[in-house]
Design a protein around this motif. Structure first.
Motif, short mmCIF file in Angstrom:
data_model
loop_
_atom_site.label_atom_id
_atom_site.label_comp_id
_atom_site.label_asym_id
_atom_site.label_seq_id
_atom_site.Cartn_x
_atom_site.Cartn_y
_atom_site.Cartn_z
N SER A 133 33.71 41.21 79.62
CA SER A 133 34.73 42.21 79.87
C SER A 133 34.33 43.61 79.37
CB SER A 133 36.06 41.78 79.23
OG SER A 133 37.06 42.73 79.44
N PRO A 134 33.79 43.75 78.14
CA PRO A 134 33.36 45.08 77.71
C PRO A 134 32.27 45.68 78.59
CG PRO A 134 33.42 43.56 75.85
CD PRO A 134 33.67 42.75 77.06
N LEU A 135 31.35 44.84 79.07
CA LEU A 135 30.28 45.36 79.92
C LEU A 135 30.82 45.81 81.28
CD1 LEU A 135 27.36 42.88 79.18
CD2 LEU A 135 27.57 45.25 78.42
N VAL A 136 31.75 45.06 81.83
CA VAL A 136 32.37 45.45 83.10
C VAL A 136 33.11 46.78 82.93
CG1 VAL A 136 34.20 44.88 84.75
CG2 VAL A 136 32.52 43.14 84.09
N ASP A 137 33.85 46.91 81.84
CA ASP A 137 34.57 48.17 81.59
C ASP A 137 33.60 49.34 81.43
OD1 ASP A 137 37.02 46.92 81.74
OD2 ASP A 137 37.29 46.76 79.57
N ALA A 138 32.49 49.10 80.73
CA ALA A 138 31.50 50.16 80.54
C ALA A 138 30.90 50.58 81.87
CB ALA A 138 30.40 49.69 79.59
N SER A 153 22.64 44.90 81.69
CA SER A 153 23.09 43.84 80.79
C SER A 153 23.90 42.78 81.55
CB SER A 153 23.93 44.43 79.66
OG SER A 153 23.11 45.19 78.77
N LEU A 154 24.70 43.20 82.52
CA LEU A 154 25.42 42.22 83.34
C LEU A 154 24.47 41.35 84.13
CD1 LEU A 154 28.37 44.45 84.60
CD2 LEU A 154 28.59 42.40 83.18
N GLY A 155 23.32 41.89 84.49
CA GLY A 155 22.33 41.10 85.22
C GLY A 155 21.67 40.02 84.39
N GLN A 156 21.93 40.02 83.10
CA GLN A 156 21.34 39.01 82.21
C GLN A 156 22.30 37.88 81.86
OE1 GLN A 156 18.96 40.77 78.90
NE2 GLN A 156 19.58 42.73 79.76
N LEU A 157 23.43 37.80 82.55
CA LEU A 157 24.47 36.86 82.17
C LEU A 157 24.36 35.49 82.83
CD1 LEU A 157 27.70 39.06 82.02
CD2 LEU A 157 26.06 38.53 80.22
N SER A 158 23.38 35.29 83.70
CA SER A 158 23.31 34.00 84.40
C SER A 158 23.23 32.79 83.47
CB SER A 158 22.14 33.98 85.39
OG SER A 158 20.93 34.29 84.77
N ALA A 168 31.07 38.86 87.02
CA ALA A 168 30.28 40.08 86.93
C ALA A 168 30.00 40.71 88.29
CB ALA A 168 28.95 39.79 86.23
N VAL A 169 29.96 39.91 89.33
CA VAL A 169 29.52 40.37 90.65
C VAL A 169 30.38 41.50 91.23
CG1 VAL A 169 29.39 39.65 93.08
CG2 VAL A 169 28.15 38.38 91.33
N ALA A 191 20.48 44.03 89.09
CA ALA A 191 21.31 43.01 88.46
C ALA A 191 21.83 42.00 89.48
CB ALA A 191 22.47 43.68 87.73
N LEU A 192 22.24 42.47 90.65
CA LEU A 192 22.72 41.55 91.69
C LEU A 192 21.60 40.63 92.15
CD1 LEU A 192 24.95 44.02 93.71
CD2 LEU A 192 25.75 41.96 92.51
N GLY A 193 20.38 41.14 92.19
CA GLY A 193 19.25 40.28 92.53
C GLY A 193 19.01 39.21 91.49
N GLN A 194 19.15 39.58 90.22
CA GLN A 194 18.98 38.60 89.15
C GLN A 194 20.04 37.51 89.23
OE1 GLN A 194 15.73 39.75 88.31
NE2 GLN A 194 16.39 38.75 86.42
N LEU A 195 21.28 37.90 89.43
CA LEU A 195 22.37 36.92 89.49
C LEU A 195 22.32 36.11 90.77
CD1 LEU A 195 25.34 39.05 88.09
CD2 LEU A 195 23.83 37.50 86.85
N GLY A 196 21.95 36.75 91.89
CA GLY A 196 21.91 36.04 93.16
C GLY A 196 20.93 34.89 93.18
N ARG A 197 19.86 35.01 92.41
CA ARG A 197 18.86 33.94 92.37
C ARG A 197 19.43 32.65 91.81
NH1 ARG A 197 14.07 36.46 88.96
NH2 ARG A 197 13.13 34.46 89.41
N GLU A 198 20.48 32.76 91.00
CA GLU A 198 21.03 31.58 90.32
C GLU A 198 22.30 31.06 90.98
OE1 GLU A 198 19.18 30.42 87.95
OE2 GLU A 198 17.86 32.18 87.98
#
Length: 253
Positions: A133-138, A153-158, A168-169, A191-198
């Motif tokens: 939540s703090p990262l999304v707000d930031a 940082s959101l891209g590292q949440l997988s 996060a998306v 970040a979307l590429g990092q999350l999309g892989r998982e």
């Protein structure tokens, strides 16, 4: 250093145009020298001289040592922003459950964008659901230098699992489409590429691919287009790969 002098010296670090800070290159600077001795640095975290406390905090940007954590959390509340940001980066290397709470609390109240940027970077290393939540707000509301790192940082949440990724998306897609700063849009694409892989192939995944394709074809900044393309190639979605091939054949790139 007096508060007024600190604010004068660091005022530009809150501006929308200042995306880089000195500690961004800390690792590269220190590669040429041996790491500091933790036994020498630990006492300096509580030294009477501010410069010594800052030097010690910066040393723990390289050193992982649980003994430093309590003192670093105290430095996170120092009046001097240079000490606070050094402590934030150091805590990003020295994480435990208490650190996460301390970083989030300071992020919500710190006036200095330089410090908030360091905190957001540190939160990306925490692998804790509380950081979402703090990262999304930031990413939505902070200055560009902070939004830049919030996206990364959101891209590292997988590792937190599918629910965290799905949460996060939407903010990353919105940032990719609407953020006025190209560097932030580029980090959203990464970040979307990092999350999309998982992700499994579902409607959320399709939204990630569609947003990256939209950026590839429509973003006015070539750097953002290239980062969107790199993310699509990294994910390896067949539909996206075919579209990229067609665009290349048409001379788009």
């Amino acid at each position: 250093m007096h508060d007024k002098e600190e604010k004068d010296e660091l005022s530009l670090l809150n501006s929308e145009d200042h995306l880089e800070t000195p500690l961004d290159r800390w690792d590269q600077q220190e590669e040429e020298t041996p790491p500091p001795d933790p036994e020498e640095m630990l006492p300096l975290l509580q030294a009477s001289e501010p410069l010594q406390r800052m030097t010690a905090a910066r040393a723990f940007c390289e050193i992982c040592d649980d003994r430093a954590i309590e003192s670093l959390m105290q430095l996170l509340r120092e009046p001097c922003p240079l000490i606070r940001v050094s402590a934030a980066y150091a805590l990003g290397r020295n994480i435990n459950s208490e650190v996460v709470g301390a970083l989030i609390e300071q992020l919500q109240q710190d006036w200095n964008g330089y410090v908030r940027k360091g905190i957001v970077w540190a939160l990306g290393n925490c692998c804790d659901r509380r950081v979402l939540s703090p990262l999304v707000d930031a990413l939505k509301y902070d200055i560009s230098a902070v939004r830049l790192w919030a996206a990364s940082s959101l891209g590292q949440l997988s590792p937190l699992g599918y629910e965290a990724v799905v949460a996060a998306v939407p903010a990353l897609i919105e940032g990719l489409r609407k953020d006025p700063t190209p560097a932030v849009r580029s980090n959203c694409a990464w970040a979307l590429g990092q999350l999309g892989r998982e992700m499994p192939s579902n409607v959320v995944y399709a939204g990630v691919i569609d947003s990256l394709l939209e950026a590839l074809e429509e973003d006015e900044d070539m750097g953002v287009c290239e980062d969107a393309k790199a993310s699509l190639l990294r994910v390896g979605d067949p539909r996206a790969l075919q579209i990229i091939e067609d665009l290349e054949n048409d001379g788009f790139f």
